[in-house]
Design a protein around this motif. Structure first.
Motif, PDB file in Angstrom:
ATOM      1  N   ARG B 257      -9.922 -23.093  35.974  1.00 34.48           N
ATOM      2  CA  ARG B 257      -8.360 -22.589  35.344  1.00 34.48           C
ATOM      3  C   ARG B 257      -8.795 -21.258  34.844  1.00 34.48           C
ATOM      4  O   ARG B 257      -7.497 -20.809  34.758  1.00 34.48           O
ATOM      5  CB  ARG B 257      -7.933 -23.884  34.408  1.00 34.48           C
ATOM      6  CG  ARG B 257      -7.793 -25.220  34.890  1.00 34.48           C
ATOM      7  CD  ARG B 257      -6.843 -25.592  35.915  1.00 34.48           C
ATOM      8  NE  ARG B 257      -6.980 -24.947  37.176  1.00 34.48           N
ATOM      9  CZ  ARG B 257      -7.615 -25.329  37.979  1.00 34.48           C
ATOM     10  NH1 ARG B 257      -8.515 -26.156  37.980  1.00 34.48           N
ATOM     11  NH2 ARG B 257      -7.791 -24.578  39.270  1.00 34.48           N
ATOM     12  N   GLN B 258      -9.489 -20.762  34.767  1.00 36.66           N
ATOM     13  CA  GLN B 258      -9.556 -19.279  34.416  1.00 36.66           C
ATOM     14  C   GLN B 258      -9.162 -18.314  35.276  1.00 36.66           C
ATOM     15  O   GLN B 258     -10.141 -18.299  36.504  1.00 36.66           O
ATOM     16  CB  GLN B 258     -10.992 -18.876  33.562  1.00 36.66           C
ATOM     17  CG  GLN B 258     -10.710 -17.541  33.104  1.00 36.66           C
ATOM     18  CD  GLN B 258     -11.736 -17.206  32.106  1.00 36.66           C
ATOM     19  OE1 GLN B 258     -12.894 -17.749  32.029  1.00 36.66           O
ATOM     20  NE2 GLN B 258     -11.571 -16.431  31.172  1.00 36.66           N
ATOM     21  N   MET B 259      -8.258 -17.498  35.265  1.00 39.40           N
ATOM     22  CA  MET B 259      -7.932 -16.419  36.146  1.00 39.40           C
ATOM     23  C   MET B 259      -8.212 -15.168  35.623  1.00 39.40           C
ATOM     24  O   MET B 259      -9.147 -14.473  35.804  1.00 39.40           O
ATOM     25  CB  MET B 259      -6.425 -16.175  36.570  1.00 39.40           C
ATOM     26  CG  MET B 259      -5.940 -17.718  37.321  1.00 39.40           C
ATOM     27  SD  MET B 259      -4.274 -17.836  37.026  1.00 39.40           S
ATOM     28  CE  MET B 259      -3.983 -16.637  38.230  1.00 39.40           C
ATOM     29  N   GLN B 260      -7.647 -14.786  34.344  1.00 40.80           N
ATOM     30  CA  GLN B 260      -8.303 -13.938  33.234  1.00 40.80           C
ATOM     31  C   GLN B 260      -7.748 -14.909  32.135  1.00 40.80           C
ATOM     32  O   GLN B 260      -8.766 -15.522  31.217  1.00 40.80           O
ATOM     33  CB  GLN B 260      -7.619 -12.577  33.297  1.00 40.80           C
ATOM     34  CG  GLN B 260      -8.302 -11.800  32.086  1.00 40.80           C
ATOM     35  CD  GLN B 260      -7.843 -10.380  31.554  1.00 40.80           C
ATOM     36  OE1 GLN B 260      -6.458 -10.126  32.254  1.00 40.80           O
ATOM     37  NE2 GLN B 260      -8.187  -9.839  30.536  1.00 40.80           N
ATOM     38  N   GLY B 261      -6.536 -15.188  32.040  1.00 41.79           N
ATOM     39  CA  GLY B 261      -6.148 -16.201  30.928  1.00 41.79           C
ATOM     40  C   GLY B 261      -6.254 -17.477  31.575  1.00 41.79           C
ATOM     41  O   GLY B 261      -6.722 -17.511  32.878  1.00 41.79           O
ATOM     42  N   MET B 262      -5.714 -18.186  31.135  1.00 42.91           N
ATOM     43  CA  MET B 262      -5.998 -19.751  31.720  1.00 42.91           C
ATOM     44  C   MET B 262      -4.743 -20.495  32.508  1.00 42.91           C
ATOM     45  O   MET B 262      -3.576 -20.228  32.003  1.00 42.91           O
ATOM     46  CB  MET B 262      -6.379 -20.737  30.620  1.00 42.91           C
ATOM     47  CG  MET B 262      -7.498 -20.319  29.721  1.00 42.91           C
ATOM     48  SD  MET B 262      -8.931 -20.266  30.794  1.00 42.91           S
ATOM     49  CE  MET B 262      -9.390 -21.948  31.282  1.00 42.91           C
ATOM     50  N   GLN B 263      -4.856 -20.799  33.460  1.00 44.49           N
ATOM     51  CA  GLN B 263      -3.497 -21.469  34.196  1.00 44.49           C
ATOM     52  C   GLN B 263      -3.536 -22.860  33.771  1.00 44.49           C
ATOM     53  O   GLN B 263      -4.705 -23.513  33.347  1.00 44.49           O
ATOM     54  CB  GLN B 263      -3.556 -21.569  35.594  1.00 44.49           C
ATOM     55  CG  GLN B 263      -4.929 -21.936  36.248  1.00 44.49           C
ATOM     56  CD  GLN B 263      -5.144 -21.726  37.784  1.00 44.49           C
ATOM     57  OE1 GLN B 263      -6.009 -22.331  38.355  1.00 44.49           O
ATOM     58  NE2 GLN B 263      -4.374 -20.779  38.599  1.00 44.49           N
ATOM     59  N   GLY B 264      -2.375 -23.632  33.924  1.00 47.19           N
ATOM     60  CA  GLY B 264      -2.425 -25.031  33.634  1.00 47.19           C
ATOM     61  C   GLY B 264      -2.583 -26.129  34.478  1.00 47.19           C
ATOM     62  O   GLY B 264      -3.135 -27.305  34.295  1.00 47.19           O
ATOM     63  N   ARG B 265      -2.468 -25.599  35.858  1.00 48.13           N
ATOM     64  CA  ARG B 265      -2.902 -26.396  37.091  1.00 48.13           C
ATOM     65  C   ARG B 265      -3.351 -25.450  38.164  1.00 48.13           C
ATOM     66  O   ARG B 265      -3.010 -24.376  38.009  1.00 48.13           O
ATOM     67  CB  ARG B 265      -1.595 -27.211  37.473  1.00 48.13           C
ATOM     68  CG  ARG B 265      -1.077 -28.028  36.697  1.00 48.13           C
ATOM     69  CD  ARG B 265       0.204 -28.785  37.054  1.00 48.13           C
ATOM     70  NE  ARG B 265       1.570 -28.294  36.676  1.00 48.13           N
ATOM     71  CZ  ARG B 265       2.499 -28.348  37.343  1.00 48.13           C
ATOM     72  NH1 ARG B 265       2.670 -29.307  38.418  1.00 48.13           N
ATOM     73  NH2 ARG B 265       3.840 -27.709  36.727  1.00 48.13           N
ATOM     74  N   PRO B 266      -3.996 -26.020  38.951  1.00 54.40           N
ATOM     75  CA  PRO B 266      -4.578 -25.080  40.306  1.00 54.40           C
ATOM     76  C   PRO B 266      -3.381 -24.367  40.745  1.00 54.40           C
ATOM     77  O   PRO B 266      -2.225 -24.980  41.192  1.00 54.40           O
ATOM     78  CB  PRO B 266      -5.121 -26.108  41.304  1.00 54.40           C
ATOM     79  CG  PRO B 266      -5.552 -27.303  40.291  1.00 54.40           C
ATOM     80  CD  PRO B 266      -4.678 -27.358  39.439  1.00 54.40           C
ATOM     81  N   ASN B 267      -3.450 -23.104  41.185  1.00 52.47           N
ATOM     82  CA  ASN B 267      -2.678 -22.223  41.924  1.00 52.47           C
ATOM     83  C   ASN B 267      -1.158 -21.978  41.188  1.00 52.47           C
ATOM     84  O   ASN B 267      -0.183 -21.873  41.614  1.00 52.47           O
ATOM     85  CB  ASN B 267      -1.926 -22.916  43.171  1.00 52.47           C
ATOM     86  CG  ASN B 267      -3.300 -22.794  44.243  1.00 52.47           C
ATOM     87  OD1 ASN B 267      -4.060 -21.877  44.116  1.00 52.47           O
ATOM     88  ND2 ASN B 267      -3.484 -23.823  44.995  1.00 52.47           N
ATOM     89  N   LYS B 268      -1.346 -22.151  39.833  1.00 56.61           N
ATOM     90  CA  LYS B 268      -0.092 -21.736  39.135  1.00 56.61           C
ATOM     91  C   LYS B 268      -0.555 -20.519  38.029  1.00 56.61           C
ATOM     92  O   LYS B 268      -1.536 -19.975  38.213  1.00 56.61           O
ATOM     93  CB  LYS B 268       0.320 -22.951  38.045  1.00 56.61           C
ATOM     94  CG  LYS B 268       0.893 -24.280  38.661  1.00 56.61           C
ATOM     95  CD  LYS B 268       1.893 -24.872  37.901  1.00 56.61           C
ATOM     96  CE  LYS B 268       3.190 -24.051  38.102  1.00 56.61           C
ATOM     97  NZ  LYS B 268       4.272 -24.655  37.148  1.00 56.61           N
ATOM     98  N   GLN B 269       0.613 -20.316  37.327  1.00 59.77           N
ATOM     99  CA  GLN B 269       0.437 -18.853  36.609  1.00 59.77           C
ATOM    100  C   GLN B 269      -0.312 -19.118  35.178  1.00 59.77           C
ATOM    101  O   GLN B 269      -0.395 -20.135  34.677  1.00 59.77           O
ATOM    102  CB  GLN B 269       1.657 -18.427  36.535  1.00 59.77           C
ATOM    103  CG  GLN B 269       2.025 -17.089  36.161  1.00 59.77           C
ATOM    104  CD  GLN B 269       3.463 -16.566  35.911  1.00 59.77           C
ATOM    105  OE1 GLN B 269       4.228 -17.666  35.454  1.00 59.77           O
ATOM    106  NE2 GLN B 269       3.751 -15.486  36.266  1.00 59.77           N
ATOM    107  N   GLU B 270      -0.948 -18.086  34.834  1.00 67.14           N
ATOM    108  CA  GLU B 270      -1.633 -18.122  33.436  1.00 67.14           C
ATOM    109  C   GLU B 270      -0.546 -18.303  32.350  1.00 67.14           C
ATOM    110  O   GLU B 270       0.487 -17.380  32.612  1.00 67.14           O
ATOM    111  CB  GLU B 270      -2.410 -16.718  33.293  1.00 67.14           C
ATOM    112  CG  GLU B 270      -3.305 -16.534  34.393  1.00 67.14           C
ATOM    113  CD  GLU B 270      -3.611 -14.906  34.391  1.00 67.14           C
ATOM    114  OE1 GLU B 270      -4.730 -14.555  33.763  1.00 67.14           O
ATOM    115  OE2 GLU B 270      -2.708 -14.181  34.395  1.00 67.14           O
ATOM    116  N   ASP B 271      -1.098 -18.849  31.306  1.00 67.69           N
ATOM    117  CA  ASP B 271      -0.130 -19.071  30.227  1.00 67.69           C
ATOM    118  C   ASP B 271      -0.923 -19.100  28.859  1.00 67.69           C
ATOM    119  O   ASP B 271      -1.901 -19.917  28.808  1.00 67.69           O
ATOM    120  CB  ASP B 271       0.895 -20.157  30.340  1.00 67.69           C
ATOM    121  CG  ASP B 271       1.630 -20.695  29.459  1.00 67.69           C
ATOM    122  OD1 ASP B 271       1.419 -20.542  28.021  1.00 67.69           O
ATOM    123  OD2 ASP B 271       2.704 -21.276  29.592  1.00 67.69           O
TER     124      ASP B 271
END
Lengths: 425, 399
Positions: B257-271
């Motif tokens: 789930r880490q992109m740089q920040g963490m996303q809540g589900r695959p292929n979603k935005q960091e939050d």
């Protein structure tokens, strides 16, 4: 009944009531700078709920208040309570021979009122509703209808009904054929299907509309799944498979759509046959081939194979579980082929994709390293327990990942250590 | 991230101002959160606690409030209603038919005389959970809480499938409220209100094909519900039993789930809030050292709102909100105090990693303000999301 009362009309319509101020005590915290309109509406709400009035004007007032705060669960609950009172058929005052006609009129009115409230929930939710209460309102309105608990559709759930509908499950179990479906025979009469169909279509249309705004709206997917599962009808499961495919097609990166496909294939939480598993795995491979950088199809594939592996390991325990067969499955060969054969088959499929990707890279400028695909390879290779060669290859790929997926360097290091410990020193 | 104009220091003073102002007054937009006001108090109080600003009450006094005032306001939300339900029947007839806990706000006004029969004034499990946590953070001994009744009332909320509703009327049931029930039981150290094996059954039924946990059976794996499930298991002492060999899958899902920040589900935005939901989950699995915490913290710091204080949901967001502010600080607290690896020991008894190396790497991007060299975030109880010491203090006071 779903028309709000404008701020200016409040005093007139409720002239018999005095608005009650909110009393926060001497030292309140997190006080909110409510607008005057909000305070006035809520003032009347506090007054009217005090006497537990069950009237049309009470209903209209709840709309006014919910427009200010659609998340107020107490106001929603009060609204449902009032609705229930107003929708209850009162047959006692009718002559016997008029009862049948009156009941139909009442049911018709109930249906219209329920539909209006569904529309109200939709309008209060907005185009992309992410508020638990508006979705629960739909659930409460539909619960009795979908679970076939009432002969007429007049009541709205206000009590602690089991969300899974225990009665439905008990009845449904008896009638489940091997396909895990319900042919609408014994446990539901024709009347049920007539009633239900209308509401089901309405919810499918509504959630589809929401998906046009946000195809990953979690609430909408939860609601849609609840509707499908409650009705548990073969034809509907088939349709939903098509719907999931449509959304995956529109956006293969939509993980919610992939999850829905899983849900639909498994008809909730049942197991699937080997044949069906392979068909689903083939679907995932095809999607992965179209865009191997997409995590969703790879995880779907791995999920299928892991589930199958698990089911083989626990074959006796699962023997009583319903197995879902694909609608076009031929004579099944559920003799449980060696898991390795299945893993090898899909590793081979992945190699094909990998080769295509690499040959494209010779033509195109640069094809980025495909992390998701390699991760899938490592995961599959690791499942081959006694194959040291496979572990060796997995290790090789893991070392690549340490480099190519640097944000997860620590994680790949841990995977590397685990793999090394499985190899001879 | 080093190229942005953002400061990379935790702006203690700005956050203090932001949370104090919020405690005093919230803007009109927050009208939509009126029924959850108690959770807003929760976010503000625990954030101040993590920042170290609850040690002395001067800040609160200057803001026109005090610990005692907040405690009293919270207790004014305690309620009991009469709900006829056979699950509430017990040997102790005093407890029959009464549903206890806290409500979310004061929007019903003062309660009429025969309050026990007024069903609309009912408690809400998430408000009960936040009330208890906030009270103990403020140093209250829960003396005014009817603990026995609160625990007993949990019974009416648990469903056949093991999940929990939030209230006995008009409520959905899912993983969030199961977590709340476990948190309440854990703090009060009384599990008689929770059928643990049913709860576990529900959690198992929400274990998704990709290794995470969903809010409802059959639904998509999600960062929030994954935290609720894992934290609930942790509080029940059942992580190993339920995860078993699927622990690795879960860890994999979380780190992916880490992109740089963490996303809540695959292929979603960091939050920012997922930094805590997923970072916290990994901490509970003793695996948060597997994240690139330097990168994650840089993302969170990019969401810090300079001058105003607080944190936003997205990078370079325009305005902060209490929820994302709190969860950003909660994660930063976990991250800057220690990692699971630092607390892990090698077989020979030595520390697995040098504290200084790891801490410096993570903290490279976060420096405390120069004039407050002793300022740092307090230790968080990963499963409860409140300061570790507060729970211990409450228990030690003979709770």
């Amino acid at each position: 009944m779903t028309e709000p009362i404008s701020t200016n009309d409040l005093a007139t319509i409720f002239k018999d009531l005095t608005p009650i101020p909110q009393n926060d005590g001497p030292y309140p915290v997190c006080t909110i700078a409510y607008s005057d309109a909000f305070q006035l509406a809520m003032g009347y709400f506090r007054a009217i709920i005090r006497s537990d009035e069950r009237s049309e004007r009470a209903l209209r007032l709840t709309v006014t208040c919910l427009q200010h705060n659609p998340a107020n669960y107490t106001i929603w609950h009060y609204r449902r309570t009032v609705l229930n009172t107003l929708l209850s058929p009162s047959l006692s005052s009718n002559k016997h021979h008029q009862q049948q006609q009156h009941q139909e009129e009442v049911e018709d009115m109930s249906k219209r009122r329920k539909l209006k409230d569904l529309q109200l929930a939709a309008s209060l939710g907005g185009p992309n509703p992410k508020n638990y209460q508006v979705w629960y309102h739909r659930h409460a309105i539909l619960e009795d209808i979908l679970l076939g608990k009432s002969n007429n559709s007049s009541s709205i759930s206000t009590s602690t009904l089991n969300r899974d509908g225990e009665t439905k499950e008990e009845e449904g179990e008896e009638n489940k054929d091997k396909n895990g479906g319900d042919d609408g025979g014994n446990c539901h009469g024709e009347r049920y299907w007539e009633d239900v169909d209308f509401w089901v279509r309405n919810e499918l249309d509504y959630t589809a509309q929401v998906f046009e705004m946000d195809a990953k709206n979690y609430h909408a997917w939860s609601h849609r799944q609840w509707v499908i599962k409650s009705v548990n009808r073969d034809a509907l499961w088939y349709e939903e498979k098509i719907f999931a495919h449509k959304l995956i097609n529109e956006d293969p990166f939509n993980n919610s759509a992939w999850n829905h496909r899983w849900f639909v294939s498994h008809r909730g939480c049942n197991t699937i046959s080997e044949e069906y598993m392979r068909m689903e795995a083939d679907y995932a491979i095809k999607a992965a081939e179209l865009d191997p950088y997409n995590e969703s199809p790879w995880r779907y594939l791995l999920g299928l194979i892991r589930e199958f592996l698990f089911s083989l390991e626990h074959k006796e325990e699962d023997s009583e579980k319903v197995q879902v067969e694909h609608d076009t499955a031929t004579a099944t060969a559920t003799t449980g082929k060696a898991v390795d054969e299945i893993i090898d088959y899909y590793l081979n499929e992945i190699d094909t994709i990998k080769n295509k990707l690499n040959s494209n890279s010779r033509n195109a400028d640069h094809v980025g390293y495909c992390t998701q695909m390699v991760i899938a390879q490592v995961d599959l290779l690791e499942m081959k327990n006694d194959d040291l060669n496979a572990i060796g290859v997995a290790l090789k790929y893991t070392l690549e990942l340490k480099d190519q997926d640097p944000i997860r360097k620590s994680y790949w290091e841990q995977r590397e250590q685990a793999l090394r410990s499985r190899l001879p020193k | 991230m080093g190229t942005s104009n953002h400061t990379t220091t935790i702006q203690f003073e700005q956050h203090l101002r932001y949370f104090l102002l919020s405690l005093r007054k919230l803007p009109e937009q927050c009208s939509k959160l009126d029924s959850n006001r108690l959770t807003l108090v929760h976010f503000a109080v625990h954030s101040l606690d993590l920042l170290g600003f609850l040690e002395d009450e001067d800040h609160l006094f200057r803001c026109g409030t005090s610990k005692e005032a907040i405690i009293n306001w919270i207790y004014s939300l305690q309620t009991s209603t009469c709900i006829p339900d056979e699950r509430l029947v017990s040997e102790d007839c005093e407890l029959d038919n009464k549903y206890y806990g806290f409500k979310g706000g004061t929007y019903l006004g003062e309660v009429p005389h025969n309050s026990l029969s007024w069903e609309y004034d009912h408690a809400h499990i998430a408000m009960t959970y936040t009330a208890i946590c906030t009270l103990i953070a403020l140093g209250d001994d829960l003396g005014q809480l009817d603990k026995k009744s609160v625990i007993h009332s949990l019974k009416v909320l648990q469903q056949q499938d093991g999940s929990f509703q939030c209230a006995p009327v008009g409520s959905e049931n899912d993983m969030r409220f199961l977590y709340c029930a476990c948190a309440i039981s854990y703090v009060l150290n009384d599990w008689r209100g929770v059928n643990i094996s049913k709860a576990i059954e529900y959690i198992r039924s929400c274990h998704t094909y990709d290794g995470a946990f969903s809010l409802l059976p059959g639904q998509e794996g999600h960062g929030g519900s994954t935290f609720c499930a894992v934290a609930a298991l942790f509080l029940m002492g059942k992580i190993d039993e339920v995860l078993g060999s699927r622990r690795k899958e879960l860890i994999h899902w979380c780190v992916m789930r880490q992109m740089q920040g963490m996303q809540g589900r695959p292929n979603k935005q960091e939050d920012t809030c997922y930094s805590f939901w997923i970072g916290g989950t990994l901490r509970l699995l003793e695996s948060d050292h597997l994240l690139d915490q330097k990168a994650l913290n840089a993302f969170v710091m990019d969401c810090q709102i300079d001058c105003v204080g607080g944190f936003s949901k997205l990078r370079n967001g325009l305005s902060p909100d209490l929820l994302h502010s709190f969860y950003s600080l909660a994660w930063l607290s976990l991250s800057t105090t220690s990692t699971s690896k630092e607390r892990s020991i090698n077989p020979d008894g030595s520390n697995m990693n040098s504290f200084d190396d790891t801490t410096n790497a993570k903290n490279e991007i976060i420096q405390t303000q120069q004039n407050k060299t002793n300022m740092s975030l307090s230790n968080l109880h990963s499963a409860l999301g409140i300061r570790q010491e507060r729970v211990e203090m409450y228990w030690n006071n003979g709770a």
